[in-house]
Design an enzyme around this catalytic site. Structure first.
Site, PDB file in Angstrom:
ATOM      1  N   GLU A  34       0.820  -1.209   0.000  1.00  0.00           N
ATOM      2  CA  GLU A  34       0.000   0.000   0.000  1.00  0.00           C
ATOM      3  C   GLU A  34       0.854   1.259   0.000  1.00  0.00           C
ATOM      4  O   GLU A  34       1.254   1.747  -1.047  1.00  0.00           O
ATOM      5  CB  GLU A  34      -0.949  -0.019   1.205  1.00  0.00           C
ATOM      6  CG  GLU A  34      -2.064   0.996   1.092  1.00  0.00           C
ATOM      7  CD  GLU A  34      -3.108   0.814   2.192  1.00  0.00           C
ATOM      8  OE1 GLU A  34      -3.964   1.694   2.313  1.00  0.00           O
ATOM      9  OE2 GLU A  34      -3.073  -0.200   2.911  1.00  0.00           O
ATOM     10  N   ILE A  39       0.971   1.192   8.494  1.00  0.00           N
ATOM     11  CA  ILE A  39      -0.163   1.717   9.257  1.00  0.00           C
ATOM     12  C   ILE A  39       0.264   2.890  10.126  1.00  0.00           C
ATOM     13  O   ILE A  39      -0.412   3.919  10.196  1.00  0.00           O
ATOM     14  CB  ILE A  39      -0.794   0.607  10.123  1.00  0.00           C
ATOM     15  CG1 ILE A  39      -1.475  -0.444   9.245  1.00  0.00           C
ATOM     16  CG2 ILE A  39      -1.805   1.192  11.106  1.00  0.00           C
ATOM     17  CD1 ILE A  39      -2.634   0.082   8.425  1.00  0.00           C
ATOM     18  N   LYS A  49      -1.972  11.717  15.865  1.00  0.00           N
ATOM     19  CA  LYS A  49      -1.398  12.806  16.661  1.00  0.00           C
ATOM     20  C   LYS A  49      -1.737  14.163  16.046  1.00  0.00           C
ATOM     21  O   LYS A  49      -1.899  15.153  16.763  1.00  0.00           O
ATOM     22  CB  LYS A  49       0.123  12.642  16.799  1.00  0.00           C
ATOM     23  CG  LYS A  49       0.557  11.319  17.398  1.00  0.00           C
ATOM     24  CD  LYS A  49      -0.198  10.967  18.676  1.00  0.00           C
ATOM     25  CE  LYS A  49      -0.081   9.499  19.027  1.00  0.00           C
ATOM     26  NZ  LYS A  49      -0.962   8.603  18.256  1.00  0.00           N
ATOM     27  N   GLY A 178     -13.955  -0.301  23.977  1.00  0.00           N
ATOM     28  CA  GLY A 178     -12.563  -0.513  24.344  1.00  0.00           C
ATOM     29  C   GLY A 178     -11.916   0.782  24.780  1.00  0.00           C
ATOM     30  O   GLY A 178     -12.134   1.837  24.169  1.00  0.00           O
ATOM     31  N   GLY A 180      -8.402   1.138  25.613  1.00  0.00           N
ATOM     32  CA  GLY A 180      -6.945   1.186  25.547  1.00  0.00           C
ATOM     33  C   GLY A 180      -6.518   2.511  24.946  1.00  0.00           C
ATOM     34  O   GLY A 180      -7.310   3.452  24.828  1.00  0.00           O
ATOM     35  N   ALA A 181      -5.248   2.613  24.528  1.00  0.00           N
ATOM     36  CA  ALA A 181      -4.725   3.869  24.013  1.00  0.00           C
ATOM     37  C   ALA A 181      -5.525   4.362  22.812  1.00  0.00           C
ATOM     38  O   ALA A 181      -5.897   5.543  22.743  1.00  0.00           O
ATOM     39  CB  ALA A 181      -3.252   3.705  23.645  1.00  0.00           C
ATOM     40  N   GLU A 201     -16.057  -0.302  28.403  1.00  0.00           N
ATOM     41  CA  GLU A 201     -14.883  -1.138  28.665  1.00  0.00           C
ATOM     42  C   GLU A 201     -15.291  -2.398  29.417  1.00  0.00           C
ATOM     43  O   GLU A 201     -15.942  -2.312  30.458  1.00  0.00           O
ATOM     44  CB  GLU A 201     -13.849  -0.346  29.475  1.00  0.00           C
ATOM     45  CG  GLU A 201     -12.671  -1.159  30.003  1.00  0.00           C
ATOM     46  CD  GLU A 201     -11.901  -1.884  28.920  1.00  0.00           C
ATOM     47  OE1 GLU A 201     -11.770  -3.122  29.027  1.00  0.00           O
ATOM     48  OE2 GLU A 201     -11.442  -1.226  27.964  1.00  0.00           O
ATOM     49  N   VAL A 268     -11.063  -2.612  20.233  1.00  0.00           N
ATOM     50  CA  VAL A 268     -10.919  -3.738  21.158  1.00  0.00           C
ATOM     51  C   VAL A 268      -9.664  -4.553  20.872  1.00  0.00           C
ATOM     52  O   VAL A 268      -9.605  -5.737  21.144  1.00  0.00           O
ATOM     53  CB  VAL A 268     -12.166  -4.656  21.115  1.00  0.00           C
ATOM     54  CG1 VAL A 268     -13.370  -3.947  21.684  1.00  0.00           C
ATOM     55  CG2 VAL A 268     -12.446  -5.133  19.689  1.00  0.00           C
ATOM     56  N   HIS A 442      14.386  24.128  36.682  1.00  0.00           N
ATOM     57  CA  HIS A 442      13.191  24.746  37.259  1.00  0.00           C
ATOM     58  C   HIS A 442      12.871  26.023  36.492  1.00  0.00           C
ATOM     59  O   HIS A 442      13.771  26.797  36.197  1.00  0.00           O
ATOM     60  CB  HIS A 442      13.436  25.077  38.728  1.00  0.00           C
ATOM     61  CG  HIS A 442      12.299  25.820  39.370  1.00  0.00           C
ATOM     62  ND1 HIS A 442      11.137  25.194  39.779  1.00  0.00           N
ATOM     63  CD2 HIS A 442      12.137  27.143  39.643  1.00  0.00           C
ATOM     64  CE1 HIS A 442      10.321  26.089  40.294  1.00  0.00           C
ATOM     65  NE2 HIS A 442      10.904  27.280  40.223  1.00  0.00           N
TER      66      HIS A 442
END
Length: 463
Positions: A34, A39, A49, A178, A180-181, A201, A268, A442
């Protein structure tokens, strides 16, 4: 047509393996059916993102008054957001094309299949089959969305992550199966743009692989954002006959419910892409949907290797890349170190982000460790307060006996950028006291790691 190495699949495992092989002087080809980048670059890590960044910018606009800025008329152009995401993905794929040319790697477009005699048969779009010979072959075919047996993806009303990135319009309502991430990232994206999102979930906590404190904090934050979270609940069926989807659920206590929505997103898990690639023809051993390999990704068939989502270990892009490099270096006669799978960072890129490395508290207790645990909330961080990002915390887990850093679990703004400190420190067998005495800049979010370590040893300053 003769190569030292042919790689089947050009995702973050395959293309990285090919580049490292070329660097080591191997005549290399890569087979892709492809788009170069697989992917991850085209339909996963990178374009998601981009979508999430758009959602975050929109969220900033909605809370601009919190920063003393007045903004009026800010609206989300869903089509433009999707278009930007696709543009980012296309740019990254072109970048991989450039790297292939730069490293003199032959790109063979088509579907690759293993054949006996150390050959790869490639079928192009026109159906023409061509055989290529190689001393070594790496299979890096990746994975796709997993389908539940009773809930088949139709690409329209019941979709996977791929369709979720290219919907033609913003749905009014969505059920995400689902947490998950992938599930939580899309839940955040759509909810932020205005979709009414329900997350279902089956297990008792969202982000079930994370430390329980992380899961509880993220559930609290997401509910505050207006999402409906249903844990300990299974999706029994989805009726798509009408204009809307009717999602039937059943909780562990037996309570049933019906949810009406426009779209159901199935998140899932994943299924490996092993079908039709000739594994059975050449005798490569598989087990429970994964290719069986040794620590350097060699299969039971001489000259054939496998990396990435199709082998055991976390199905993560950075893991696949590391496996590709390790595999190729072993092929080239180097002496690479086997990957330490106990020190792999895991990230979720919703807002706030989640990042974790090493053992959870429950896992560490189950292994019999006596623990020193430190927790530092970002509400006590000067940088987080200044940035308006006070949600979340850093949690660190040390072995009380030897000071070994067993795990770190973070919720907060940009914590995925902070995880690398933990990975390197654990690789170098750094102790809690060494983190405390390593001066952190800092004001930064990363100070929270030092403060959490100090909290574990009763030396915390800002709590």
């Amino acid at each position: 047509m003769n190569y030292d190495l042919i790689v089947i699949g050009s995702g973050p495992g395959g293309y990285v393996a090919a580049i490292r092989a070329a660097q080591l002087g191997l005549k290399t080809a890569i087979v892709e059916k492809e788009n170069l980048g697989g992917i991850c670059l085209n339909w996963g890590c990178i374009p998601t993102k981009a979508l999430l960044k758009s959602a975050q910018v929109f969220e900033y606009l909605n809370h601009a008054a919190d920063y003393g800025i007045t903004v009026s008329g800010g609206t989300a152009d869903f089509g433009a957001i999707v278009k930007r995401s696709r543009g980012v993905a296309d740019g990254m794929s072109k970048g991989v094309q450039f790297l292939m040319k730069k490293n003199k790697i032959d790109v063979i477009l088509g579907f690759g299949k293993l054949k006996k005699g150390s050959k790869v048969e490639v079928t192009d779009d026109a159906g023409k089959k061509t055989d290529y010979d190689a001393k070594h072959i790496i299979v890096a075919t990746g994975a796709r969305s997993r389908e539940l047996p009773n809930i088949k993806l139709d690409g329209k009303k019941i979709i996977g992550y791929r369709e979720a990135m290219t919907l033609s319009q913003l749905p009014e309502s969505m059920v995400v199966m689902g947490s998950g991430a992938i599930g939580m990232e899309f839940a955040y994206f759509y909810a932020t743009l205005g979709t009414k999102v329900t997350v279902v979930e089956f297990l008792d906590n969202i982000l079930p692989r994370e430390d329980k404190d992380v899961s509880k904090e993220m559930e609290r934050i997401f509910k505050k954002k207006g999402l409906v979270i249903m844990t300990g609940t299974a999706v029994e069926s989805v009726d798509t006959k009408g204009k809307k989807c009717i999602v039937s659920t059943k909780a562990k206590d037996g309570k049933t419910d019906k949810i009406e929505c426009d779209i159901v997103l199935s998140a899932v898990g994943i299924t490996t892409n092993l079908e039709g690639i000739g594994l059975e023809d050449v005798g490569v051993k598989t087990e429970k949907g994964l290719v069986v390999t040794d620590d350097f990704y060699k299969t039971n068939v001489p000259g054939i290797y496998a990396i990435g989502d199709i082998v055991k270990g976390p199905a993560l892009a950075h893991v696949a890349s590391a496996e590709g490099i390790t595999c190729v270096e072993k092929i080239a006669g180097k002496n690479p170190e086997a990957i330490d799978y106990s020190n792999i960072p895991s990230c979720t890129y919703c807002s706030p982000e989640v990042a974790s490395v090493g053992l959870t508290e429950d896992e560490a207790k189950a292994k019999g460790y006596t623990l020193k645990i430190g927790k530092f909330p970002f509400s006590a961080s000067g940088k987080a307060s200044a940035a308006g990002a006070k949600e979340g915390f850093v949690k660190v887990i040390f072995d009380a006996k030897y000071g070994e850093w067993l795990g770190c679990h973070m919720v907060g703004a940009n914590v995925t950028e902070m995880a690398a400190e933990v990975v390197v420190a654990r690789k170098l067998e750094t102790t809690g006291h060494e983190i405390i005495k390593s001066i952190h800049p800092h004001p930064t979010m990363s100070e929270a790691i030092m403060e959490a370590a100090a909290a574990a040893y009763g030396e915390v300053i800002h709590l």
